[in-house]
Scaffold this motif. Sequence first.
Motif, PDB file in Angstrom:
ATOM      1  N   SER A 115       4.423   0.433  -4.755  1.00  0.00           N
ATOM      2  CA  SER A 115       3.641   1.508  -5.376  1.00  0.00           C
ATOM      3  C   SER A 115       2.155   1.319  -5.149  1.00  0.00           C
ATOM      4  O   SER A 115       1.417   2.291  -4.915  1.00  0.00           O
ATOM      5  CB  SER A 115       3.942   1.561  -6.877  1.00  0.00           C
ATOM      6  OG  SER A 115       5.290   1.871  -7.113  1.00  0.00           O
ATOM      7  N   TYR A 142       1.491   2.486  -1.706  1.00  0.00           N
ATOM      8  CA  TYR A 142       1.593   3.941  -1.621  1.00  0.00           C
ATOM      9  C   TYR A 142       0.343   4.623  -2.198  1.00  0.00           C
ATOM     10  O   TYR A 142      -0.215   5.547  -1.590  1.00  0.00           O
ATOM     11  CB  TYR A 142       2.834   4.424  -2.365  1.00  0.00           C
ATOM     12  CG  TYR A 142       2.922   5.925  -2.501  1.00  0.00           C
ATOM     13  CD1 TYR A 142       3.393   6.707  -1.448  1.00  0.00           C
ATOM     14  CD2 TYR A 142       2.515   6.555  -3.671  1.00  0.00           C
ATOM     15  CE1 TYR A 142       3.453   8.090  -1.560  1.00  0.00           C
ATOM     16  CE2 TYR A 142       2.573   7.936  -3.795  1.00  0.00           C
ATOM     17  CZ  TYR A 142       3.047   8.697  -2.739  1.00  0.00           C
ATOM     18  OH  TYR A 142       3.092  10.070  -2.851  1.00  0.00           O
ATOM     19  N   THR A 161      -2.274   6.840   0.134  1.00  0.00           N
ATOM     20  CA  THR A 161      -2.410   8.280  -0.144  1.00  0.00           C
ATOM     21  C   THR A 161      -3.685   8.608  -0.912  1.00  0.00           C
ATOM     22  O   THR A 161      -3.959   9.785  -1.170  1.00  0.00           O
ATOM     23  CB  THR A 161      -1.202   8.783  -0.953  1.00  0.00           C
ATOM     24  OG1 THR A 161      -1.132   8.069  -2.207  1.00  0.00           O
ATOM     25  CG2 THR A 161       0.095   8.577  -0.174  1.00  0.00           C
ATOM     26  N   GLU A 171       5.744  11.430  -7.214  1.00  0.00           N
ATOM     27  CA  GLU A 171       5.543  10.158  -6.525  1.00  0.00           C
ATOM     28  C   GLU A 171       4.428   9.347  -7.168  1.00  0.00           C
ATOM     29  O   GLU A 171       4.535   8.123  -7.333  1.00  0.00           O
ATOM     30  CB  GLU A 171       5.228  10.417  -5.044  1.00  0.00           C
ATOM     31  CG  GLU A 171       6.335  11.111  -4.279  1.00  0.00           C
ATOM     32  CD  GLU A 171       6.310  12.626  -4.437  1.00  0.00           C
ATOM     33  OE1 GLU A 171       7.162  13.300  -3.841  1.00  0.00           O
ATOM     34  OE2 GLU A 171       5.434  13.151  -5.177  1.00  0.00           O
ATOM     35  N   SER A 210       4.867   5.717  -9.377  1.00  0.00           N
ATOM     36  CA  SER A 210       4.080   4.627  -8.807  1.00  0.00           C
ATOM     37  C   SER A 210       3.108   4.062  -9.833  1.00  0.00           C
ATOM     38  O   SER A 210       2.973   2.837  -9.965  1.00  0.00           O
ATOM     39  CB  SER A 210       3.332   5.114  -7.560  1.00  0.00           C
ATOM     40  OG  SER A 210       4.239   5.440  -6.522  1.00  0.00           O
TER      41      SER A 210
END
Length: 313
Positions: free
Chosen positions: A67, A70, A74, A198, A202
Amino acid sequence: MPTPGSAAVEVEHARRLRAGLWLGLLGMLIFAGTIPMTRLASGSNEAPQLPPVFVAIGRAGVAGLLSVAYLLVTRAPWPRKSHWTMLFMSALGNVLGWPLLLGLAVRRVDAMHASVITGLMPLATAAVGALMLHQRPSRGFWAFALLGAALVVAFAAWSGAGRPQLGDLLLLGAVIASSIGYICGARVSSGPQGMTAEQTISWVLVLALPATLPVLVMQWPTAPVHPAAWAGFAYVATCSMWMGFFAWYRGMAWGGALSVSQVQLLQPFVSILLSVAVLGERLRPATLGFSIAVMACVYLGRRMSVGAPRPRS
């Protein structure tokens, strides 16, 4: 007479509801593997593999590290101030409570037994959702939800799960913890100022890292463990604990927590079939009859109205 703009809005709303149901179904299928894979990873009291605490909490540590990567890649925004309480509650329910109680339970009962008891989760999720999201499910919705739950209980009694035992109490606690976590996560990932599904899971996992990462490091097994146990751990760490929530939270945000949660009525029977394939547990023919009956409850419950949220006083 509806305007073209309002008709387009209605079409888009209907599309999101359908997409929410399909995403919820995908999340359910991923989660259905959790119980047999947890059993595969931790083994039984007679043939132990990975320690239950390591499987339960360590998997969240792995998912938490994924996470972090990620969120950085992003460039996800930080949660709003109003989100932190719900994120914390979701972490307690889904990251700590559910996996720990489930991991301890499957050391005492087989995967089929656990799958049947956790079939009560849709009713628990719907009840928590009705309270926390101020929704008004119709009597028909509750009738089919209760009927589906009653079928699950009847199946548990028929299969010998009716006797009170520690494993059942642990599973009941896991169901309650997970239901609260689901709804809290859905609240963060819904609404105009909500995060994406998402980002929600996360951040939940990152918030839990101070508790999960030390367990992952300190409980890492030094004794040899069967490769199948590591495969089970990899599944629950990456799929059950992380990617499954991508579909599940977005499904509840788009399709409504009460309606989408009812696809979980199918989860115990999918888990049972996976228990046969993964663990070699024996499938009893009556399971098919209960599966068809529960599927009918899910279909009919989906046709019942849920109602708009109640206005807050």
